[in-house]
Design an enzyme around this catalytic site. Structure first.
Site, PDB file in Angstrom:
ATOM      1  N   LYS A   1      43.368  34.288  48.932  1.00  0.00           N
ATOM      2  CA  LYS A   1      41.614  34.941  49.033  1.00  0.00           C
ATOM      3  C   LYS A   1      41.067  34.648  50.383  1.00  0.00           C
ATOM      4  O   LYS A   1      41.282  33.759  51.059  1.00  0.00           O
ATOM      5  CB  LYS A   1      40.869  34.449  47.905  1.00  0.00           C
ATOM      6  CG  LYS A   1      41.518  34.902  46.441  1.00  0.00           C
ATOM      7  CD  LYS A   1      40.794  34.473  45.284  1.00  0.00           C
ATOM      8  CE  LYS A   1      41.442  34.840  44.045  1.00  0.00           C
ATOM      9  NZ  LYS A   1      40.675  34.391  42.737  1.00  0.00           N
TER      10      LYS A   1
ATOM     11  N   TYR B   1      41.064  43.985  39.460  1.00  0.00           N
ATOM     12  CA  TYR B   1      40.101  43.296  38.729  1.00  0.00           C
ATOM     13  C   TYR B   1      39.378  44.225  37.662  1.00  0.00           C
ATOM     14  O   TYR B   1      38.247  43.823  37.043  1.00  0.00           O
ATOM     15  CB  TYR B   1      39.012  42.461  39.595  1.00  0.00           C
ATOM     16  CG  TYR B   1      39.611  41.370  40.296  1.00  0.00           C
ATOM     17  CD1 TYR B   1      40.033  40.249  39.741  1.00  0.00           C
ATOM     18  CD2 TYR B   1      39.445  41.477  41.899  1.00  0.00           C
ATOM     19  CE1 TYR B   1      40.714  39.072  40.685  1.00  0.00           C
ATOM     20  CE2 TYR B   1      40.183  40.586  42.482  1.00  0.00           C
ATOM     21  CZ  TYR B   1      40.682  39.195  41.982  1.00  0.00           C
ATOM     22  OH  TYR B   1      41.190  38.338  42.712  1.00  0.00           O
TER      23      TYR B   1
ATOM     24  N   PHE C   1      29.650  38.248  36.754  1.00  0.00           N
ATOM     25  CA  PHE C   1      29.993  38.028  37.997  1.00  0.00           C
ATOM     26  C   PHE C   1      30.783  38.955  38.939  1.00  0.00           C
ATOM     27  O   PHE C   1      31.310  38.820  40.074  1.00  0.00           O
ATOM     28  CB  PHE C   1      30.683  36.660  38.162  1.00  0.00           C
ATOM     29  CG  PHE C   1      32.016  36.627  37.307  1.00  0.00           C
ATOM     30  CD1 PHE C   1      33.195  37.159  37.963  1.00  0.00           C
ATOM     31  CD2 PHE C   1      31.874  36.120  36.080  1.00  0.00           C
ATOM     32  CE1 PHE C   1      34.292  37.127  37.155  1.00  0.00           C
ATOM     33  CE2 PHE C   1      33.206  36.125  35.268  1.00  0.00           C
ATOM     34  CZ  PHE C   1      34.272  36.692  35.929  1.00  0.00           C
TER      35      PHE C   1
ATOM     36  N   ARG D   1      51.509  29.935  38.243  1.00  0.00           N
ATOM     37  CA  ARG D   1      50.241  29.693  37.634  1.00  0.00           C
ATOM     38  C   ARG D   1      50.141  28.201  37.425  1.00  0.00           C
ATOM     39  O   ARG D   1      49.058  27.720  37.561  1.00  0.00           O
ATOM     40  CB  ARG D   1      50.397  30.375  36.063  1.00  0.00           C
ATOM     41  CG  ARG D   1      50.306  31.782  36.128  1.00  0.00           C
ATOM     42  CD  ARG D   1      48.939  32.307  36.827  1.00  0.00           C
ATOM     43  NE  ARG D   1      47.686  31.901  35.781  1.00  0.00           N
ATOM     44  CZ  ARG D   1      46.475  32.529  36.055  1.00  0.00           C
ATOM     45  NH1 ARG D   1      46.182  33.289  36.868  1.00  0.00           N
ATOM     46  NH2 ARG D   1      45.511  32.362  35.241  1.00  0.00           N
TER      47      ARG D   1
ATOM     48  N   THR E   1      41.683  28.297  36.513  1.00  0.00           N
ATOM     49  CA  THR E   1      40.867  29.204  37.341  1.00  0.00           C
ATOM     50  C   THR E   1      39.392  28.341  37.785  1.00  0.00           C
ATOM     51  O   THR E   1      38.911  28.724  38.884  1.00  0.00           O
ATOM     52  CB  THR E   1      40.356  30.367  36.321  1.00  0.00           C
ATOM     53  OG1 THR E   1      41.470  30.906  35.634  1.00  0.00           O
ATOM     54  CG2 THR E   1      39.369  31.426  36.857  1.00  0.00           C
TER      55      THR E   1
ATOM     56  N   ARG F   1      44.294  24.919  43.679  1.00  0.00           N
ATOM     57  CA  ARG F   1      43.001  24.921  43.383  1.00  0.00           C
ATOM     58  C   ARG F   1      42.386  23.441  43.147  1.00  0.00           C
ATOM     59  O   ARG F   1      41.327  23.379  43.754  1.00  0.00           O
ATOM     60  CB  ARG F   1      42.674  25.759  41.944  1.00  0.00           C
ATOM     61  CG  ARG F   1      42.817  27.542  42.670  1.00  0.00           C
ATOM     62  CD  ARG F   1      42.791  28.180  41.070  1.00  0.00           C
ATOM     63  NE  ARG F   1      42.685  29.420  41.531  1.00  0.00           N
ATOM     64  CZ  ARG F   1      42.784  30.695  40.440  1.00  0.00           C
ATOM     65  NH1 ARG F   1      43.155  30.135  39.196  1.00  0.00           N
ATOM     66  NH2 ARG F   1      42.825  31.689  40.686  1.00  0.00           N
TER      67      ARG F   1
ATOM     68  N   ASN G   1      38.107  30.180  44.706  1.00  0.00           N
ATOM     69  CA  ASN G   1      39.131  29.562  44.324  1.00  0.00           C
ATOM     70  C   ASN G   1      40.525  29.592  44.902  1.00  0.00           C
ATOM     71  O   ASN G   1      41.460  29.588  44.468  1.00  0.00           O
ATOM     72  CB  ASN G   1      39.229  29.427  42.659  1.00  0.00           C
ATOM     73  CG  ASN G   1      39.443  30.818  42.141  1.00  0.00           C
ATOM     74  OD1 ASN G   1      39.487  31.718  43.036  1.00  0.00           O
ATOM     75  ND2 ASN G   1      39.521  31.096  41.020  1.00  0.00           N
TER      76      ASN G   1
ATOM     77  N   HIS H   1      45.078  33.539  44.205  1.00  0.00           N
ATOM     78  CA  HIS H   1      45.362  34.253  42.944  1.00  0.00           C
ATOM     79  C   HIS H   1      47.049  34.437  42.809  1.00  0.00           C
ATOM     80  O   HIS H   1      47.511  34.539  43.632  1.00  0.00           O
ATOM     81  CB  HIS H   1      45.050  35.920  42.914  1.00  0.00           C
ATOM     82  CG  HIS H   1      45.643  36.633  42.184  1.00  0.00           C
ATOM     83  ND1 HIS H   1      45.111  36.847  40.719  1.00  0.00           N
ATOM     84  CD2 HIS H   1      46.817  37.627  42.278  1.00  0.00           C
ATOM     85  CE1 HIS H   1      45.793  37.826  40.193  1.00  0.00           C
ATOM     86  NE2 HIS H   1      47.018  38.069  40.822  1.00  0.00           N
TER      87      HIS H   1
ATOM     88  N   GLU I   1      50.574  44.522  39.538  1.00  0.00           N
ATOM     89  CA  GLU I   1      49.998  44.165  40.622  1.00  0.00           C
ATOM     90  C   GLU I   1      50.714  44.340  41.915  1.00  0.00           C
ATOM     91  O   GLU I   1      50.350  44.768  42.940  1.00  0.00           O
ATOM     92  CB  GLU I   1      49.676  42.653  40.568  1.00  0.00           C
ATOM     93  CG  GLU I   1      48.469  42.323  39.651  1.00  0.00           C
ATOM     94  CD  GLU I   1      48.428  40.747  39.298  1.00  0.00           C
ATOM     95  OE1 GLU I   1      47.305  40.556  38.538  1.00  0.00           O
ATOM     96  OE2 GLU I   1      48.979  39.920  39.927  1.00  0.00           O
TER      97      GLU I   1
HETATM   98  P1  IDP Z   1      42.480  33.768  37.468  1.00  0.00           P
HETATM   99  O1  IDP Z   1      42.349  34.157  38.938  1.00  0.00           O
HETATM  100  O2  IDP Z   1      42.966  32.412  37.096  1.00  0.00           O
HETATM  101  O3  IDP Z   1      43.935  34.520  36.879  1.00  0.00           O
HETATM  102  P2  IDP Z   1      40.685  35.400  36.072  1.00  0.00           P
HETATM  103  O4  IDP Z   1      40.034  35.236  34.896  1.00  0.00           O
HETATM  104  O5  IDP Z   1      41.681  36.418  36.246  1.00  0.00           O
HETATM  105  O6  IDP Z   1      41.486  34.155  36.391  1.00  0.00           O
HETATM  106  O7  IDP Z   1      39.654  35.665  37.225  1.00  0.00           O
HETATM  107  C1  IDP Z   1      39.805  36.428  38.177  1.00  0.00           C
HETATM  108  C2  IDP Z   1      38.957  35.711  39.241  1.00  0.00           C
HETATM  109  O8  IDP Z   1      37.514  35.924  38.958  1.00  0.00           O
HETATM  110  C3  IDP Z   1      38.954  34.182  39.518  1.00  0.00           C
HETATM  111  O9  IDP Z   1      40.255  33.496  40.097  1.00  0.00           O
HETATM  112  C4  IDP Z   1      37.688  33.941  40.157  1.00  0.00           C
HETATM  113  O10 IDP Z   1      37.907  34.356  41.437  1.00  0.00           O
HETATM  114  C5  IDP Z   1      36.863  34.964  39.444  1.00  0.00           C
HETATM  115  N1  IDP Z   1      36.063  34.366  38.297  1.00  0.00           N
HETATM  116  C6  IDP Z   1      36.580  34.119  37.027  1.00  0.00           C
HETATM  117  N2  IDP Z   1      35.627  33.797  36.499  1.00  0.00           N
HETATM  118  C7  IDP Z   1      34.460  33.513  36.841  1.00  0.00           C
HETATM  119  C8  IDP Z   1      33.138  32.894  36.810  1.00  0.00           C
HETATM  120  O11 IDP Z   1      32.896  32.539  35.655  1.00  0.00           O
HETATM  121  N3  IDP Z   1      32.472  32.781  37.921  1.00  0.00           N
HETATM  122  C9  IDP Z   1      32.835  33.528  39.108  1.00  0.00           C
HETATM  123  N4  IDP Z   1      33.842  33.921  39.533  1.00  0.00           N
HETATM  124  C10 IDP Z   1      34.608  34.053  38.606  1.00  0.00           C
HETATM  125 MG    MG Z   2      43.896  36.613  36.382  1.00  0.00          MG
END
Ligand code: IDP
Ligand code: MG
Length: 172
Positions: free
Chosen positions: A43, A83, A91, A119, A125, A136, A146, A149, A160
């Protein structure tokens, strides 16, 4: 019995496989079958912090094969599709703005169980819950920055990969 197996194994090692499959790894020129693939994206914060090389090194050292990679400023249309499952989250606007804040590096990695293993390598996450040793867990302190991805299922990976890459951009 074990003596006979020992001789066969030794012969396969020295002269190549007499019994296909014995002591042969998929990457050694043996039979080819569709290998699992995962989309991994460094990212904008990861790119800015010069973590691209570290990410590549971790995936290479784990034993995966890089079959596609490019750096780009992510178009908002692609981010919206990527997304879409988070569209209703509070957010979401901040996430799209963060993902548009600089270039990303998208990669396709290939190998056995690459989706599940990547993963685990990427970690939770939420950076607070990400274990040390994960990407992470080693390089981020907040869920909104973070670093990386990785596809969360084989189906998501296929979707994707098609979203971010033309098939001509990937090695076969
Ligand atoms: P992942 O990246 O671990 O698969 P997802 O739930 O798919 O997690 O969320 C995608 C991305 O959205 C996360 O990697 C993070 O950058 C962002 N994100 C998810 N939850 C939050 C939150 O509660 N606050 C801010 N950003 C979030
Ligand atoms: Mg995800």
């Amino acid at each position: 019995m074990s003596y006979l197996f020992g001789r066969a194994a030794l012969r396969a090692l020295l002269c190549g496989p007499r019994f296909p499959g014995l002591l042969v790894r998929p990457s050694s020129g043996g039979p080819s079958w569709p290998q699992e693939r995962a989309l991994v994206k460094v990212k904008p914060d990861g790119v800015q912090r010069r973590l691209v090389g570290t990410v590549i090194q971790r995936f290479e050292m784990r034993g995966f094969r890089l079959v596609g990679m490019k750096m780009l400023q992510a178009p908002e249309s692609i981010l919206a599709e990527h997304y879409h499952h988070l569209k209703k989250k509070p957010f979401y606007p901040a996430l799209i703005s963060y993902m548009s804040s600089g270039p990303v590096v998208v990669m396709v990695w290939e190998g056995d169980n690459v989706v599940r293993i990547s993963r685990v390598m990427v970690g939770h996450t939420d950076s607070i819950k990400a274990a040390p040793g994960t990407i992470r867990g080693d390089f981020s302190v907040h869920i909104s920055r973070n670093v990386i991805h990785a596809s969360d299922s084989v189906e998501a990976a296929q979707r994707e990969i098609q979203l971010w890459f033309q098939s001509s951009e990937l090695l076969n």
